[in-house]
Design a protein around this motif. Structure first.
Motif, short mmCIF file in Angstrom:
data_model
loop_
_atom_site.label_atom_id
_atom_site.label_comp_id
_atom_site.label_asym_id
_atom_site.label_seq_id
_atom_site.Cartn_x
_atom_site.Cartn_y
_atom_site.Cartn_z
N ILE A 244 0.89 -1.16 0.00
CA ILE A 244 0.00 0.00 0.00
C ILE A 244 0.92 1.21 0.00
O ILE A 244 1.27 1.76 1.03
CB ILE A 244 -0.94 -0.01 1.22
N SER A 245 1.34 1.59 -1.20
CA SER A 245 2.41 2.57 -1.36
C SER A 245 1.89 3.80 -2.09
O SER A 245 1.37 3.70 -3.20
CB SER A 245 3.57 1.95 -2.15
N PHE A 246 2.07 4.98 -1.50
CA PHE A 246 1.62 6.22 -2.11
C PHE A 246 2.58 6.70 -3.19
O PHE A 246 2.17 7.30 -4.18
CB PHE A 246 1.45 7.31 -1.05
N THR A 247 3.85 6.49 -3.00
CA THR A 247 4.82 6.97 -3.99
C THR A 247 5.07 5.95 -5.09
O THR A 247 5.66 6.29 -6.11
CB THR A 247 6.16 7.28 -3.30
N LEU A 248 4.63 4.72 -4.88
CA LEU A 248 4.83 3.69 -5.89
C LEU A 248 3.59 2.80 -5.91
O LEU A 248 3.62 1.63 -5.51
CB LEU A 248 6.08 2.86 -5.58
N LYS A 249 2.48 3.38 -6.36
CA LYS A 249 1.22 2.64 -6.39
C LYS A 249 1.36 1.44 -7.31
O LYS A 249 1.82 1.56 -8.45
CB LYS A 249 0.09 3.53 -6.88
N PRO A 250 0.99 0.25 -6.84
CA PRO A 250 1.12 -0.95 -7.67
C PRO A 250 0.30 -0.84 -8.95
O PRO A 250 -0.80 -0.29 -8.94
CB PRO A 250 0.58 -2.07 -6.76
N PRO A 251 0.83 -1.33 -10.06
CA PRO A 251 0.07 -1.32 -11.32
C PRO A 251 -1.20 -2.15 -11.20
O PRO A 251 -1.27 -3.11 -10.41
CB PRO A 251 1.05 -1.93 -12.33
N LEU B 51 -6.22 0.64 6.74
CA LEU B 51 -7.42 0.81 5.92
C LEU B 51 -7.56 2.24 5.41
O LEU B 51 -8.01 2.47 4.28
CB LEU B 51 -8.66 0.40 6.72
N VAL B 52 -7.18 3.20 6.24
CA VAL B 52 -7.22 4.60 5.81
C VAL B 52 -6.31 4.79 4.58
O VAL B 52 -6.70 5.39 3.58
CB VAL B 52 -6.80 5.55 6.95
N GLY B 53 -5.11 4.28 4.66
CA GLY B 53 -4.19 4.38 3.53
C GLY B 53 -4.71 3.65 2.31
O GLY B 53 -4.60 4.14 1.18
N PHE B 54 -5.31 2.49 2.52
CA PHE B 54 -5.84 1.71 1.41
C PHE B 54 -6.97 2.45 0.69
O PHE B 54 -7.00 2.52 -0.55
CB PHE B 54 -6.34 0.35 1.91
N VAL B 55 -7.91 3.00 1.45
CA VAL B 55 -9.05 3.69 0.85
C VAL B 55 -8.59 4.93 0.09
O VAL B 55 -9.14 5.26 -0.97
CB VAL B 55 -10.08 4.07 1.94
N MET B 56 -7.59 5.61 0.61
CA MET B 56 -7.06 6.79 -0.09
C MET B 56 -6.37 6.40 -1.39
O MET B 56 -6.45 7.11 -2.39
CB MET B 56 -6.09 7.54 0.81
N LEU B 57 -5.70 5.25 -1.39
CA LEU B 57 -4.94 4.83 -2.57
C LEU B 57 -5.79 4.09 -3.59
O LEU B 57 -5.57 4.21 -4.80
CB LEU B 57 -3.77 3.94 -2.12
N ILE C 189 -11.66 11.45 4.33
CA ILE C 189 -11.18 10.40 3.43
C ILE C 189 -11.74 10.58 2.03
O ILE C 189 -11.02 10.43 1.03
CB ILE C 189 -11.55 9.01 3.98
N GLU C 190 -13.01 10.91 1.93
CA GLU C 190 -13.61 11.07 0.61
C GLU C 190 -12.92 12.16 -0.19
O GLU C 190 -12.72 12.04 -1.40
CB GLU C 190 -15.11 11.38 0.76
N VAL C 191 -12.53 13.23 0.49
CA VAL C 191 -11.83 14.31 -0.20
C VAL C 191 -10.46 13.84 -0.69
O VAL C 191 -10.06 14.08 -1.83
CB VAL C 191 -11.67 15.53 0.73
N LEU C 192 -9.75 13.14 0.20
CA LEU C 192 -8.41 12.68 -0.16
C LEU C 192 -8.43 11.59 -1.22
O LEU C 192 -7.45 11.39 -1.93
CB LEU C 192 -7.70 12.15 1.09
N ALA C 193 -9.55 10.87 -1.29
CA ALA C 193 -9.62 9.72 -2.19
C ALA C 193 -10.12 10.08 -3.59
O ALA C 193 -10.18 9.22 -4.46
CB ALA C 193 -10.52 8.65 -1.59
N LYS C 194 -10.47 11.34 -3.83
CA LYS C 194 -10.92 11.73 -5.16
C LYS C 194 -9.80 11.52 -6.16
O LYS C 194 -8.67 11.94 -5.94
CB LYS C 194 -11.36 13.19 -5.17
N PRO C 195 -10.09 10.88 -7.29
CA PRO C 195 -9.03 10.61 -8.27
C PRO C 195 -8.28 11.86 -8.70
O PRO C 195 -7.08 11.82 -8.92
CB PRO C 195 -9.81 9.99 -9.43
N SER C 196 -8.97 12.99 -8.81
CA SER C 196 -8.31 14.22 -9.27
C SER C 196 -7.30 14.74 -8.27
O SER C 196 -6.37 15.45 -8.61
CB SER C 196 -9.36 15.30 -9.54
N ASP C 197 -7.51 14.37 -7.03
CA ASP C 197 -6.62 14.88 -5.98
C ASP C 197 -5.58 13.87 -5.56
O ASP C 197 -4.68 14.19 -4.79
CB ASP C 197 -7.43 15.28 -4.74
#
Length: 432
Positions: free
Chosen positions: A251-258, A308-314, A359-367
């Motif tokens: 669950i990586s923010f700088t290297l999101k798995p393909p 889970l917070v990190g997962f939902v954001m990613l 979380i919803e704000v952080l999880a928006k694809p545009s953001d």
């Protein structure tokens, strides 16, 4: 204490450090045994480590575990007992060594520090769980079939903790290689699950699979002894907790798995274990008293919810994102339940409530890209029992906190307590 008076007791005090005067008196007495320790000395160090960990004094806990490790070596527990010793004493020494091993492993993962014990050193045999060993141990619990005794839980718990395998990466190629390697090693987890006797597995509703992530509810059998129910619960709970720790690097923010990669599959697997752990913890607190006073369940839940917070954001649009969000809401209820007994859990509930709104704000694809750039790469690098995100968010981020540090949220939920706050009479301890 009865549930109806626990909350009253906790008002103005912290149940985590109840009995602190007894603890400090015991510490003073233990000092006289430093040069000539006994098995009882070691047992005291282990119990003190559990107490200090519950009180959120991590450096003190780490030092106490260090004392336990040193004492175990002084007593020669790292060597298999000689055949001239009685079988009862041999098994006692083995169980104590592996108890130290478990405590060291838990402390290392919780704090993200190197383990003090290593499997490369001399190790005694694993403790026995035979009927003869159970009878000679001094406890009179009845056998439960399939050659399983009350000691079988300890044996399988040790075997779960001695599983090995870590992965590091720097780019997608290295990440894919690490994911492939870990995926092959993960088979050992399934082998461990298969090795657990049915009598040590929690039953599931609707024909669900025990020790799995099928998201089915557990069943507490009314006529099963509480000690056996607790062993079943803790064994599966620990399985999910360790699985979260092992798979969380993906669950990586700088290297999101393909997409559709093994690394992404492992990230999903991590979230599934976090969801399952949350479901089990919530149900156990609501339908039983098996977790009453077992504060480690709270720390495991904190680890799971931050994952889970990190997962939902990613992965905001994944197939299990809705279940992950529901699990975060369940985690808040878990913290509310624990919060009636100690303030740290009440603080955790407030933090996750506030975070869940954003979380919803952080999880928006545009953001997502900009948010990922803000959050440090150390999220995936932590091998401790808490998510590690070191970089503070900027002053204009959605959290609206210039010095906000998500690493502090994940780890320092405990460090927000101070000795002076939890032990207001700390300055007067010297009189003891």
């Amino acid at each position: 204490m009865p549930a109806e008076i626990q909350g009253v007791f906790a008002e103005g005090k912290d149940a985590l450090v109840a009995g602190r005067w007894h603890y400090w008196r015991g510490q003073k007495l233990l000092k006289y045994e430093l040069d000539s320790p006994s098995l009882s000395t070691l047992q005291c160090h282990l119990l003190c480590a559990v107490y200090i960990c519950g009180g959120s004094f991590h450096n003190m806990m780490n030092s106490t575990v260090g004392l336990a490790v040193s004492t175990a070596y002084m007593l020669g527990l790292h060597l298999d007992p000689p055949s001239t010793m009685s079988e009862k004493d041999r098994e006692m020494r083995r169980r104590l060594w592996w108890a130290v091993y478990l405590m060291d492993s838990k402390a290392g993962m919780k704090l993200g520090r190197p383990f003090m014990l290593s499997s490369s050193y001399a190790m005694p045999s694993l403790p026995s769980d035979t009927l003869d060993a159970a009878v000679s141990s001094g406890s009179m619990f009845a056998p439960i079939g399939q050659n399983v005794t009350w000691l079988s839980y300890n044996l399988h718990m040790v075997q779960l903790y001695i599983k090995e395998g870590q992965a590091l990466w720097a780019d997608h190629e290295a990440q894919a290689s690490s994911a492939g390697l870990l995926n092959t090693q993960a088979q050992s987890f399934q082998e461990w699950v298969d090795s657990v006797p049915e009598s040590l597995k929690l039953k599931r509703q609707n024909h669900g699979q025990p020790i799995s992530t099928d998201f089915t509810s557990i069943t507490f059998e009314p006529f099963t002894p509480p000690w056996l129910q607790r062993q079943r619960l803790l064994l599966e709970h620990t399985y999910h907790h360790l699985s979260i720790n092992i798979y969380r690097p993906f669950i990586s923010f700088t290297l999101k798995p393909p997409s559709d990669s093994i690394a992404e599959e492992l990230a999903m697997r991590c979230a599934s274990h976090a969801i399952m752990l949350t479901m089990i913890t919530h149900q156990a607190l609501i339908e039983s008293t098996l977790f009453d006073g077992w504060h480690e369940a709270f720390f495991c839940q904190w680890n799971a919810v931050m994952t889970l917070v990190g997962f939902v954001m990613l992965f905001p649009s994944s197939t299990i994102s809705n279940q992950a969000k529901q699990a975060i809401e369940l985690a808040i209820l878990v913290f509310d339940n624990f919060g009636a007994k100690f303030p740290v859990a009440a603080n955790a509930a407030k933090i996750v409530r506030d975070l869940f709104v954003k979380i919803e704000v952080l999880a928006k694809p545009s953001d997502l890209a900009s948010n990922a750039a803000i959050i440090s790469q150390d999220f995936e690098a932590s091998s401790s029992s808490s998510v590690s995100i070191n970089q503070s968010l900027s002053s204009h981020d959605p959290f609206d906190a210039p010095e906000f540090n998500l690493f502090d949220m994940a780890v320092d939920i405990d460090f927000w307590n101070s000795v002076e706050a939890l032990w207001p009479e700390f300055d007067n301890i010297s009189q003891f």
